[in-house]
Design an enzyme around this catalytic site. Sequence first.
Site, PDB file in Angstrom:
ATOM      1  N   GLY A 125      -5.116  -5.267  -8.474  1.00 39.56           N
ATOM      2  CA  GLY A 125      -4.852  -5.608  -7.070  1.00 39.56           C
ATOM      3  C   GLY A 125      -6.121  -5.577  -6.239  1.00 39.56           C
ATOM      4  O   GLY A 125      -7.232  -5.742  -6.757  1.00 39.56           O
ATOM      5  N   ALA A 146      -8.817  -2.720  -7.083  1.00 38.00           N
ATOM      6  CA  ALA A 146      -9.383  -2.955  -8.419  1.00 38.00           C
ATOM      7  C   ALA A 146     -10.286  -4.177  -8.411  1.00 38.00           C
ATOM      8  O   ALA A 146     -11.318  -4.204  -9.077  1.00 38.00           O
ATOM      9  CB  ALA A 146      -8.260  -3.130  -9.434  1.00 38.00           C
ATOM     10  N   TYR A 147      -9.913  -5.177  -7.633  1.00 41.91           N
ATOM     11  CA  TYR A 147     -10.731  -6.389  -7.576  1.00 41.91           C
ATOM     12  C   TYR A 147     -12.128  -6.060  -7.029  1.00 41.91           C
ATOM     13  O   TYR A 147     -13.146  -6.466  -7.592  1.00 41.91           O
ATOM     14  CB  TYR A 147     -10.045  -7.453  -6.703  1.00 41.91           C
ATOM     15  CG  TYR A 147     -10.761  -8.770  -6.746  1.00 41.91           C
ATOM     16  CD1 TYR A 147     -10.535  -9.670  -7.784  1.00 41.91           C
ATOM     17  CD2 TYR A 147     -11.691  -9.120  -5.766  1.00 41.91           C
ATOM     18  CE1 TYR A 147     -11.209 -10.883  -7.853  1.00 41.91           C
ATOM     19  CE2 TYR A 147     -12.371 -10.326  -5.821  1.00 41.91           C
ATOM     20  CZ  TYR A 147     -12.120 -11.206  -6.866  1.00 41.91           C
ATOM     21  OH  TYR A 147     -12.802 -12.388  -6.932  1.00 41.91           O
ATOM     22  N   LYS A 179       1.658  10.757   6.162  1.00 41.12           N
ATOM     23  CA  LYS A 179       1.926   9.463   5.521  1.00 41.12           C
ATOM     24  C   LYS A 179       3.321   9.010   5.932  1.00 41.12           C
ATOM     25  O   LYS A 179       4.215   9.845   6.156  1.00 41.12           O
ATOM     26  CB  LYS A 179       1.874   9.638   3.996  1.00 41.12           C
ATOM     27  CG  LYS A 179       1.588   8.368   3.251  1.00 41.12           C
ATOM     28  CD  LYS A 179       0.109   8.163   3.027  1.00 41.12           C
ATOM     29  CE  LYS A 179      -0.162   6.951   2.159  1.00 41.12           C
ATOM     30  NZ  LYS A 179      -1.566   6.720   1.901  1.00 41.12           N
TER      31      LYS A 179
HETATM   32  N1  LIG Z   1      -5.988  -0.052  -0.490  1.00 42.63           N
HETATM   33  C1  LIG Z   1      -6.657   1.052  -0.230  1.00 42.63           C
HETATM   34  O1  LIG Z   1      -7.612   1.068   0.574  1.00 42.63           O
HETATM   35  C2  LIG Z   1      -6.283   2.324  -0.922  1.00 42.63           C
HETATM   36  C3  LIG Z   1      -5.436   2.299  -2.018  1.00 42.63           C
HETATM   37  N2  LIG Z   1      -5.151   3.466  -2.677  1.00 42.63           N
HETATM   38  C4  LIG Z   1      -4.290   3.441  -3.837  1.00 42.63           C
HETATM   39  O2  LIG Z   1      -4.859   2.590  -4.832  1.00 42.63           O
HETATM   40  C5  LIG Z   1      -3.845   1.905  -5.552  1.00 42.63           C
HETATM   41  C6  LIG Z   1      -4.098   0.414  -5.504  1.00 42.63           C
HETATM   42  O3  LIG Z   1      -4.066  -0.021  -4.157  1.00 42.63           O
HETATM   43  P1  LIG Z   1      -4.201  -1.568  -3.795  1.00 42.63           P
HETATM   44  O4  LIG Z   1      -5.169  -2.219  -4.688  1.00 42.63           O
HETATM   45  O5  LIG Z   1      -4.397  -1.623  -2.331  1.00 42.63           O
HETATM   46  O6  LIG Z   1      -2.745  -2.084  -4.130  1.00 42.63           O
HETATM   47  P2  LIG Z   1      -2.303  -3.554  -4.584  1.00 42.63           P
HETATM   48  O7  LIG Z   1      -0.851  -3.621  -4.300  1.00 42.63           O
HETATM   49  O8  LIG Z   1      -3.208  -4.607  -4.034  1.00 42.63           O
HETATM   50  O9  LIG Z   1      -2.545  -3.514  -6.168  1.00 42.63           O
HETATM   51  C7  LIG Z   1      -1.792  -2.766  -7.043  1.00 42.63           C
HETATM   52  C8  LIG Z   1      -1.675  -3.587  -8.322  1.00 42.63           C
HETATM   53  O10 LIG Z   1      -1.050  -2.790  -9.303  1.00 42.63           O
HETATM   54  C9  LIG Z   1      -0.179  -3.619 -10.046  1.00 42.63           C
HETATM   55  N3  LIG Z   1       0.803  -2.811 -10.764  1.00 42.63           N
HETATM   56  C10 LIG Z   1       1.942  -2.239 -10.314  1.00 42.63           C
HETATM   57  N4  LIG Z   1       2.561  -1.579 -11.296  1.00 42.63           N
HETATM   58  C11 LIG Z   1       1.786  -1.721 -12.397  1.00 42.63           C
HETATM   59  C12 LIG Z   1       1.877  -1.251 -13.726  1.00 42.63           C
HETATM   60  N5  LIG Z   1       2.923  -0.530 -14.156  1.00 42.63           N
HETATM   61  N6  LIG Z   1       0.893  -1.565 -14.604  1.00 42.63           N
HETATM   62  C13 LIG Z   1      -0.150  -2.323 -14.213  1.00 42.63           C
HETATM   63  N7  LIG Z   1      -0.284  -2.802 -12.962  1.00 42.63           N
HETATM   64  C14 LIG Z   1       0.666  -2.502 -12.069  1.00 42.63           C
HETATM   65  C15 LIG Z   1       0.404  -4.565  -9.021  1.00 42.63           C
HETATM   66  O11 LIG Z   1       0.957  -5.722  -9.622  1.00 42.63           O
HETATM   67  C16 LIG Z   1      -0.829  -4.863  -8.170  1.00 42.63           C
HETATM   68  O12 LIG Z   1      -1.544  -5.974  -8.649  1.00 42.63           O
HETATM   69  C17 LIG Z   1      -2.517   2.336  -4.926  1.00 42.63           C
HETATM   70  O13 LIG Z   1      -1.994   3.407  -5.671  1.00 42.63           O
HETATM   71  C18 LIG Z   1      -2.919   2.846  -3.543  1.00 42.63           C
HETATM   72  O14 LIG Z   1      -2.044   3.837  -3.063  1.00 42.63           O
HETATM   73  C19 LIG Z   1      -5.698   4.661  -2.297  1.00 42.63           C
HETATM   74  C20 LIG Z   1      -6.554   4.726  -1.234  1.00 42.63           C
HETATM   75  C21 LIG Z   1      -6.858   3.578  -0.405  1.00 42.63           C
HETATM   76  O1  LIG Z   2      -6.513   3.038   3.146  1.00 43.14           O
HETATM   77  C1  LIG Z   2      -5.784   3.104   4.143  1.00 43.14           C
HETATM   78  O2  LIG Z   2      -5.229   2.129   4.650  1.00 43.14           O
HETATM   79  C2  LIG Z   2      -5.563   4.383   4.862  1.00 43.14           C
HETATM   80  C3  LIG Z   2      -5.782   5.578   4.060  1.00 43.14           C
HETATM   81  C4  LIG Z   2      -4.635   5.900   3.188  1.00 43.14           C
HETATM   82  O3  LIG Z   2      -3.492   5.818   3.567  1.00 43.14           O
HETATM   83  C5  LIG Z   2      -4.941   6.361   1.836  1.00 43.14           C
HETATM   84  O4  LIG Z   2      -6.112   6.652   1.571  1.00 43.14           O
HETATM   85  O5  LIG Z   2      -4.025   6.461   1.022  1.00 43.14           O
END
Ligand SMILES: NC(=O)C1=CN([C@@H]2O[C@H](COP(=O)(O)OP(=O)(O)OC[C@H]3O[C@@H](n4cnc5c(N)ncnc54)[C@H](O)[C@@H]3O)[C@@H](O)[C@H]2O)C=CC1
Ligand SMILES: O=C(O)CCC(=O)C(=O)O
Length: 366
Positions: free
Chosen positions: A182, A185-186, A80
């Site tokens: 985010g 979740a959406y 990472k």
């Molecule tokens: N995007 C992906 O494909 C993957 C994401 N993840 C993990 O899933 C999680 C979400 O990822 P995404 O949706 O891509 O990120 P994102 O940045 O789109 O959404 C995260 C959301 O959490 C909110 N947030 C931050 N702090 C908060 C709090 N204290 N209470 C409530 N809401 C809060 C933010 O305002 C944002 O809307 C992250 O931890 C990420 O590392 C894991 C694997 C793959």
């Molecule tokens: O979802 C990605 O962009 C790559 C995979 C990754 O970094 C993760 O699963 O945390």
Amino acid sequence: MSIFDYLERYNYEQVVFCQDRDAGLRAVIAIHDTTLGPALGGTRMWTYATEEDAIEDALRLARGMTYKAAIAGLQVGGGKGVIIGDPKKDKSEALFRAYGRYIQSLNGRYITAEDVGTTEEDMDHILMETRYVTGVSPVFGSGGTPSPMTGYGVYKGMKAAAKFAFGDDSLRDRVIAVQGAGSVAYALCQYLHQEGAHIIVTDIYQPHVDRMIENWGVEAVPPDHIYDVDCDIFSPNALGAVVNDQTIDRLKCKVIAGAANNQLQDEIHGEILMKKGIFYAPDYVINAGGLIHVADELYGYNRTRVMQKIERIYDNISRVFQIAEQEQIPSSIAADRLAEQRIQALGRVKSTYLQQERSVLSFDRR
Ligand SMILES: NC(=O)C1=CN([C@@H]2O[C@H](COP(=O)(O)OP(=O)(O)OC[C@H]3O[C@@H](n4cnc5c(N)ncnc54)[C@H](O)[C@@H]3O)[C@@H](O)[C@H]2O)C=CC1
Ligand SMILES: O=C(O)CCC(=O)C(=O)O
């Protein structure tokens, strides 16, 4: 603990510090284990309070990627990257190209992708300097943003967890408390809504909450109230370490199933959840959809193949709970054992000398 003691404890291979004064780059790349293949994992851009926080985040996330890839049955290892900075203010082409040059210098030991704070456009800038990047724009051969795939995998894994906890994998009328609204979740909530679940959501960014209220009429609570909500399932989709000494006694759910990486603050919290009778779907098993999606670019992206692999998250979560039940151990430990068994078995196979090792790195996108 000293950094070398930490690296030794969890057997990390390498940590790279990247600095470019002109581009304003300060980044850390952690490579945990490359037994199964090149280390693949996204790059996070975040305003870390201290350098130690950034290093720790890179290390913890990299280790999670090793286990995630192993359980998902992929031919990649775990790594990472983190870039220290504010993704809203500090991004530039120069910054990502400088970072891309460091990735290139690792000659394929580490392949990057998007993570919190980075986007497809950033990956396209990295691609100008190195081919060791996934999650790029579809015109360069990707399947697009990984979040919808992660959301789908979490949905499948949540159903498997529900089957174990409630004896039925239907999520209809289940009350699900979703932390973070985010991109993952959406996508997740879209499936939950279709199935007739009752969704309670929170986010610190109100427009994300409003979008869900408008689309699906979900209920919303303030960020800190999410731990106190009466619910069947708690789904963390924002930050890591949300299951900790301060929150664990407040949780009223029977299942924890969400996308956030490193949900348990410490190993002990897995044990406490088991004793409380809460079924914890280990984060790196349930959130592997994004990794499966970006890893597929290494073979020439194929959506059917990706969907087939993501469907298996249901079976992987079921298997983890079966092992946990049989051996009376926390699900987090059961998942670790399953991952370690595959790494060890394949490590032995790979010790047989081959003049030309077949590698996923035979891909070339340009
Ligand atoms: N995007 C992906 O494909 C993957 C994401 N993840 C993990 O899933 C999680 C979400 O990822 P995404 O949706 O891509 O990120 P994102 O940045 O789109 O959404 C995260 C959301 O959490 C909110 N947030 C931050 N702090 C908060 C709090 N204290 N209470 C409530 N809401 C809060 C933010 O305002 C944002 O809307 C992250 O931890 C990420 O590392 C894991 C694997 C793959
Ligand atoms: O979802 C990605 O962009 C790559 C995979 C990754 O970094 C993760 O699963 O945390």
